[in-house]
Design an enzyme around this catalytic site. Sequence first.
Site, PDB file in Angstrom:
ATOM      1  N   HIS A 132       1.021  -1.122   0.083  1.00 26.63           N
ATOM      2  CA  HIS A 132      -0.096  -0.157   0.056  1.00 26.63           C
ATOM      3  C   HIS A 132       0.871   1.216   0.284  1.00 26.63           C
ATOM      4  O   HIS A 132       2.114   1.300   0.166  1.00 26.63           O
ATOM      5  CB  HIS A 132      -0.916   0.197   1.267  1.00 26.63           C
ATOM      6  CG  HIS A 132      -0.288   0.269   2.684  1.00 26.63           C
ATOM      7  ND1 HIS A 132      -1.061   0.773   3.482  1.00 26.63           N
ATOM      8  CD2 HIS A 132       0.837  -0.216   3.196  1.00 26.63           C
ATOM      9  CE1 HIS A 132      -0.528   0.932   4.607  1.00 26.63           C
ATOM     10  NE2 HIS A 132       0.804   0.474   4.398  1.00 26.63           N
ATOM     11  N   CYS A 174       5.987   5.388   4.458  1.00 22.43           N
ATOM     12  CA  CYS A 174       4.772   4.997   3.908  1.00 22.43           C
ATOM     13  C   CYS A 174       3.949   5.556   2.839  1.00 22.43           C
ATOM     14  O   CYS A 174       3.182   5.289   2.212  1.00 22.43           O
ATOM     15  CB  CYS A 174       3.446   5.020   5.200  1.00 22.43           C
ATOM     16  SG  CYS A 174       3.983   3.782   6.536  1.00 22.43           S
ATOM     17  N   HIS A 223       5.006   0.065  -0.760  1.00 21.59           N
ATOM     18  CA  HIS A 223       5.635  -0.706   0.106  1.00 21.59           C
ATOM     19  C   HIS A 223       4.979  -1.719   0.992  1.00 21.59           C
ATOM     20  O   HIS A 223       3.454  -1.562   0.905  1.00 21.59           O
ATOM     21  CB  HIS A 223       6.317   0.106   1.513  1.00 21.59           C
ATOM     22  CG  HIS A 223       5.139   0.704   2.470  1.00 21.59           C
ATOM     23  ND1 HIS A 223       4.393   1.755   2.030  1.00 21.59           N
ATOM     24  CD2 HIS A 223       5.100   0.406   3.504  1.00 21.59           C
ATOM     25  CE1 HIS A 223       3.596   1.833   3.037  1.00 21.59           C
ATOM     26  NE2 HIS A 223       3.693   1.065   3.980  1.00 21.59           N
ATOM     27  N   HIS A 282       3.502  -4.701   3.766  1.00 19.41           N
ATOM     28  CA  HIS A 282       3.775  -5.515   5.173  1.00 19.41           C
ATOM     29  C   HIS A 282       3.241  -6.805   5.319  1.00 19.41           C
ATOM     30  O   HIS A 282       2.465  -7.641   4.393  1.00 19.41           O
ATOM     31  CB  HIS A 282       2.706  -4.722   6.234  1.00 19.41           C
ATOM     32  CG  HIS A 282       2.997  -3.287   6.281  1.00 19.41           C
ATOM     33  ND1 HIS A 282       3.868  -2.960   7.055  1.00 19.41           N
ATOM     34  CD2 HIS A 282       2.527  -2.296   5.550  1.00 19.41           C
ATOM     35  CE1 HIS A 282       4.023  -1.453   7.075  1.00 19.41           C
ATOM     36  NE2 HIS A 282       3.202  -1.113   6.185  1.00 19.41           N
ATOM     37  N   ASP A 330      -4.664 -10.731   0.014  1.00 21.59           N
ATOM     38  CA  ASP A 330      -3.123 -11.395   0.124  1.00 21.59           C
ATOM     39  C   ASP A 330      -2.460 -11.086  -1.158  1.00 21.59           C
ATOM     40  O   ASP A 330      -3.103 -11.507  -2.175  1.00 21.59           O
ATOM     41  CB  ASP A 330      -3.337 -12.923   0.471  1.00 21.59           C
ATOM     42  CG  ASP A 330      -1.901 -13.382   0.703  1.00 21.59           C
ATOM     43  OD1 ASP A 330      -0.982 -12.888   1.274  1.00 21.59           O
ATOM     44  OD2 ASP A 330      -1.668 -14.711   0.423  1.00 21.59           O
ATOM     45  N   HIS A 331      -1.248 -10.551  -0.992  1.00 24.57           N
ATOM     46  CA  HIS A 331      -0.571 -10.311  -2.230  1.00 24.57           C
ATOM     47  C   HIS A 331      -1.154  -9.620  -3.297  1.00 24.57           C
ATOM     48  O   HIS A 331      -0.968  -9.547  -4.207  1.00 24.57           O
ATOM     49  CB  HIS A 331      -0.252 -11.617  -2.706  1.00 24.57           C
ATOM     50  CG  HIS A 331       1.096 -12.515  -2.170  1.00 24.57           C
ATOM     51  ND1 HIS A 331       0.860 -13.411  -0.893  1.00 24.57           N
ATOM     52  CD2 HIS A 331       2.468 -12.379  -2.114  1.00 24.57           C
ATOM     53  CE1 HIS A 331       1.872 -13.757  -0.511  1.00 24.57           C
ATOM     54  NE2 HIS A 331       2.889 -13.126  -1.084  1.00 24.57           N
ATOM     55  N   GLU A 383       0.157  -4.586  11.895  1.00 27.53           N
ATOM     56  CA  GLU A 383       0.989  -3.962  10.504  1.00 27.53           C
ATOM     57  C   GLU A 383       2.211  -4.556  10.670  1.00 27.53           C
ATOM     58  O   GLU A 383       3.200  -4.940   9.469  1.00 27.53           O
ATOM     59  CB  GLU A 383       0.798  -2.501  10.474  1.00 27.53           C
ATOM     60  CG  GLU A 383       1.254  -2.191   8.967  1.00 27.53           C
ATOM     61  CD  GLU A 383       0.759  -0.567   9.001  1.00 27.53           C
ATOM     62  OE1 GLU A 383      -0.080  -0.407   8.162  1.00 27.53           O
ATOM     63  OE2 GLU A 383       1.434   0.213   9.621  1.00 27.53           O
TER      64      GLU A 383
END
Length: 138
Positions: A14, A33, A39, A41, A79-80, A125
């Site tokens: 994100h 961020c 980037h 997490h 996810d991903h 996070e």
Amino acid sequence: MIYLTRVENFNAAHKLSNPAWSKEKNEEVFGKCANENWHGHNYELHVTVKGDPDPETGFVFNAKTLGVIIKDEVTEKIDHRNLNMDVDFMAGKFTSAENLAIGIWEQLTPHLPAGVHLHCIKLYETPRIYVEYFGNSK
């Protein structure tokens, strides 16, 4: 009242950025961020439901079934993925951990059976930063 928690993991990218602000202001407020190249997490999601144990099973809710609901309604969608671009329930929202926890709550609530209530979404996070959401109590 018994509380049952299921833990799941997912990875997502994100960027935090307010389009009304300059690049410099975004970097000042959001730091790394606000990276133009995104980037990611490795999130850890704790979903806690509550209720009374069923006298026939002893369960508040079947943990395996809860895992399937989380997978179908949340992790398969995020996810991903890029939270800013790929996730329908985050469209038009800042992709902060706070807003993501609210979005996850909203995704799961309609899929719980009568007598089982969502108690908390805890979303890590990073290992040192997490948010908790207990529903809208306004």
